[in-house]
Design an enzyme around this catalytic site. Structure first.
Site, short mmCIF file in Angstrom:
data_model
loop_
_atom_site.label_atom_id
_atom_site.label_comp_id
_atom_site.label_asym_id
_atom_site.label_seq_id
_atom_site.Cartn_x
_atom_site.Cartn_y
_atom_site.Cartn_z
N ALA A 143 42.95 -24.58 10.84
CA ALA A 143 42.06 -23.43 10.67
C ALA A 143 41.93 -22.61 11.95
O ALA A 143 41.77 -21.39 11.91
CB ALA A 143 40.69 -23.89 10.19
N THR A 144 41.97 -23.27 13.12
CA THR A 144 41.85 -22.53 14.37
C THR A 144 42.99 -21.54 14.52
O THR A 144 42.79 -20.37 14.90
CB THR A 144 41.82 -23.50 15.57
N ASN A 178 29.40 -25.69 9.53
CA ASN A 178 29.88 -27.04 9.77
C ASN A 178 28.83 -27.97 10.38
O ASN A 178 28.92 -29.18 10.24
CB ASN A 178 31.10 -27.01 10.70
N GLN A 237 34.60 -25.69 5.47
CA GLN A 237 33.69 -26.70 4.91
C GLN A 237 33.46 -26.51 3.41
O GLN A 237 32.84 -27.37 2.77
CB GLN A 237 32.35 -26.65 5.64
N SER A 251 41.37 -25.65 6.29
CA SER A 251 42.05 -26.76 6.95
C SER A 251 42.13 -27.94 6.00
O SER A 251 41.13 -28.31 5.38
CB SER A 251 41.31 -27.15 8.23
N HIS A 307 42.45 -31.22 6.47
CA HIS A 307 41.81 -32.51 6.75
C HIS A 307 40.31 -32.52 6.50
O HIS A 307 39.68 -33.56 6.61
CB HIS A 307 42.12 -32.96 8.19
N THR A 351 59.24 -24.18 12.18
CA THR A 351 59.65 -24.96 11.02
C THR A 351 58.43 -25.57 10.32
O THR A 351 57.62 -26.23 10.96
CB THR A 351 60.60 -26.09 11.44
N CYS A 375 33.34 -30.85 17.60
CA CYS A 375 34.05 -30.00 18.56
C CYS A 375 33.31 -29.88 19.89
O CYS A 375 33.91 -29.58 20.91
CB CYS A 375 34.25 -28.61 17.96
#
Length: 358
Positions: free
Chosen positions: A72-73, A140, A168, A184, A186, A222, A304
């Site tokens: 996501a970043t 978050n 989220q 994201s 994960h 890739t 974070c």
């Protein structure tokens, strides 16, 4: 160990792991091909990527395309930097640092106010030269759901683009209308290292990562069939079980609220994803609690910023003092959390607080 840190990351779904293994090697040894190669193994890998892209796209609004990123970043960087360099980026005071730091680094920026309940009111003024507005769907740290539909409308009125960090929210609820949406894998039981930027049809971006232009000529490098297959499997699973997962989270939330009834909730209780419980006890030494309860994984603020020693910028933005912010903890739970785990964890955390005379 009991894991209650779902906002930081979520357990990998077994279905996602199984989907990934095929493209790491495969039983016949043909799963490792480069998806950008023209031969048969490359075409097989490319087909797996496009199949996963379709599954992920099904959770977004119609009328856009999915651009794979490293997370996501990176998606947020592509959205902010790739959408232009003239005018301000206006973002809420409780955005993730991926938004705030990138907006500042990209040029002029403006911070939007939030209320004590953690919501960012869409009726507030934005600078006349705003080119992009960024307001996340679910915070978050405190789990508060933002008025994203109103912010998309407000962005249109200001002739600006609207970027939504839906990290989220993705896989847990309907995703908001926006021009650009970052997610994201994960955060909803997919693998780490893969995310996406959804781009509404008609929105033009500039390539920020040059090289081969493999991903829609917007992102070079890739692609990983294994990571993307895991991402796709997690999205398909979320689509199939969204209502069931939400009902399970609601039951966990209700029990957790009972068990932590004498703690103060940070942020709105109603406009909130109930898989996030951010609470405080005045005077609590959170570091001591975490040391005393080492077999329960929870957070003192966002992952974070952990270890920085600074009070959470989100908790400060909703009006908490430094002392109140530093006496707060965040418990995150979801699909694989059991009611028994919530009860055991609450007993341990409450006992640790009691040891401090609280």
């Amino acid at each position: 160990m009991i894991y209650l840190d779902y906002q930081a990351t979520t357990p990998l779904a077994p279905e996602a792991r199984d989907a990934m293994l095929r493209w790491l090697d495969g039983p016949d040894g043909t799963g490792f091909g480069n998806p950008h190669s023209a031969h048969r193994m490359g075409r097989m890998a490319a087909a797996a990527i496009e199949s996963a892209r379709d599954k992920i796209a099904a959770l977004f609004p119609p009328g856009g395309k999915v651009i794979f990123t490293g997370g996501a970043t990176e998606a947020i960087n592509l959205a902010i930097r790739g959408s232009g360099n003239g005018g301000k980026v206006s973002y809420s005071a409780i955005e993730h640092s991926a938004v705030g730091d990138t907006a500042k680094a990209a040029g002029k920026s403006h911070i939007l106010d939030v209320g004590r309940d953690g919501q960012c009111d869409a009726n507030q003024d934005v600078p006349d030269d705003t080119r992009l507005i960024a307001v996340m769907q679910v915070n978050n740290e405190i789990g508060v759901i933002q008025p994203t539909v109103e912010w998309h409308r407000r962005a249109k009125e200001a002739n600006a683009l609207y970027l939504c960090d839906a990290v989220q929210a993705f896989g847990k609820m309907q995703i908001t209308s926006a021009d650009l949406i970052a997610v994201s894998a994960h955060k909803f039981h997919g693998p780490k290292g893969i995310g996406a930027l959804w781009v509404r049809d008609g929105v033009e971006l500039t390539e920020m990562q040059t090289g081969g232009g493999q991903e829609h000529e917007l992102r070079s490098g890739t692609l990983s069939p294994a990571l993307i297959a895991g991402f796709g499997a997690a999205a398909e699973l979320a689509s199939q079980h969204m209502e069931e997962d939400a009902a399970h989270v609601e039951a966990l939330w209700s029990r957790a609220r009972e068990l932590f009834a004498d703690w103060t909730l940070n942020g709105s209780a109603e406009a909130r994803w109930h898989g996030n419980l951010n609470i405080r006890r005045d005077g609590l030494d959170v570091a001591r609690v975490m040391s005393d309860v080492r077999d329960v994984m929870f957070s003192a603020g966002s992952a974070c910023a952990s270890g920085s020693g600074r009070p959470s910028h989100v908790l400060k933005a909703i009006g908490l003092s430094d002392a109140e912010a530093k006496s707060s903890i965040r418990l995150g739970f979801g699909r694989y959390t059991t009611l028994e785990e919530i009860e055991i964890a609450a007993n341990k955390i409450n006992a640790a607080a009691k040891e401090q005379g609280l």
